[in-house]
Design an enzyme around this catalytic site. Structure first.
Site, short mmCIF file in Angstrom:
data_model
loop_
_atom_site.label_atom_id
_atom_site.label_comp_id
_atom_site.label_asym_id
_atom_site.label_seq_id
_atom_site.Cartn_x
_atom_site.Cartn_y
_atom_site.Cartn_z
N TYR A 53 0.87 -0.97 0.59
CA TYR A 53 -0.17 0.12 0.00
C TYR A 53 0.88 0.91 0.09
CZ TYR A 53 -3.05 -3.33 1.85
OH TYR A 53 -4.79 -4.65 1.79
N ARG A 245 -18.24 8.29 8.74
CA ARG A 245 -18.49 6.18 8.61
C ARG A 245 -17.34 5.71 9.46
NH1 ARG A 245 -19.44 8.97 3.77
NH2 ARG A 245 -17.18 8.41 2.25
N ASN A 249 -18.99 2.63 11.31
CA ASN A 249 -18.46 1.05 10.27
C ASN A 249 -18.22 -0.33 11.79
OD1 ASN A 249 -18.71 1.79 8.05
ND2 ASN A 249 -16.66 1.82 7.33
#
Length: 284
Positions: A53, A245, A249
């Site tokens: 990543y 969010r 979650n």
């Protein structure tokens, strides 16, 4: 700080992993630092990263800035990272792991994973020997793999005498990989879902099925899908760079899907993946 009581999954090596984590794929190195910081503030205690990543240094800065690199805070946090596929092999894995620990500013990681099986250039057996040494040295607690199909898990076991504790795979309502999941359950391998909402595509799945269930419970479509994963016993690592969010979650325990709702989501399974084919893909 918000308080969320995330369930823990017991792995086949006895370690406990938080069932909900934060994924950091496709967040650049500079941008990932505030994202991880806000997730830790929201109550996340599981961060899932990877060399591929290209943002481990940014994750490390967030951990350092928030005090999660040492002491009791470090003990409370589960950090996963993954070996870059081009660095598979015994010697190269040992060099890579030293670099990754330095970038993360940690003395150990909770889980180290093979990122892809690369069957066209199989080195998982020799790489796993280095992984086992990291565990013996106390620098890794748990060993896992990503994107392994049953034939890859069989081969790894034949070469090393060991199954991984976790297999992280693409898994969401329209791509349920039931054969892989059944194999993992039969061999006490925990299943971890990345792209648990198909990168957002499944929010509208089933001609409004997810939206109708969400409306019935007064929650978001994303929460419905994540709740379905939770009820299946799957570890999930949804990605979000947005604070609200991130909180949503984690907030999956104020409602329960009815058997009919759960079955309706089960019925959304289909033939199309959102990501890459493990038979051909690699992080260079």
């Amino acid at each position: 700080m918000a308080t969320f009581h995330t369930p823990m999954i017991t792995l086949n090596d006895g370690n406990l992993i938080p069932q909900i984590g934060l994924g950091v794929l496709r967040i650049d190195d500079e941008g990932v630092t505030p994202v991880v910081e806000s997730a830790l503030e929201a109550g996340y205690r599981h961060i899932d990263g990877a060399a591929g990543y290209n943002n481990e240094a940014g994750v490390g800065r967030a951990l350092k800035n928030t005090g999660f690199t040492e002491g009791e805070l470090r003990k409370s946090l589960w950090v996963t990272t993954k070996l870059r596929d081009s660095e598979q092999g015994y010697d190269s894995a040992r060099k890579a792991f030293d670099r990754q620990l330095s970038l993360l500013q940690l003395d150990y990681v909770d889980m180290y994973m093979l990122h892809w099986p690369t069957p066209f250039d199989w080195r998982s057996g020799e790489t796993w020997k280095a992984f086992q040494e990291f565990r013996a040295e106390g620098r890794v607690r748990t060993l896992g793999v990503c994107n392994f199909l049953p034939e890859h898990l069989d081969r790894l076991h034949e070469e090393t005498g060991e199954y991984p504790a976790v297999n992280q795979i693409e898994l969401h309502p329209t791509w349920q990989q039931r054969e892989v999941v059944d194999y993992c359950k039969a061999h006490s391998i925990a299943v971890e879902a990345y792209s648990p909402m198909a990168r957002g595509a499944d929010l509208n799945a089933g001609n409004g099925t997810i939206e109708r269930i969400a409306a019935a419970h007064g929650v978001t479509p994303a929460q419905v899908i994540l709740r379905w994963h939770i009820e299946n016993g799957t570890i999930i690592i949804p990605k979000s760079a947005h604070v609200e969010r991130q909180k949503q979650n984690l907030d999956l325990f104020g409602f329960v899907l009815t058997p009919e709702e759960h079955a309706a989501i089960d019925a959304l399974d289909g033939p199309t993946r959102a990501g890459h084919d493990p038979m051909t893909f690699t992080y260079a």
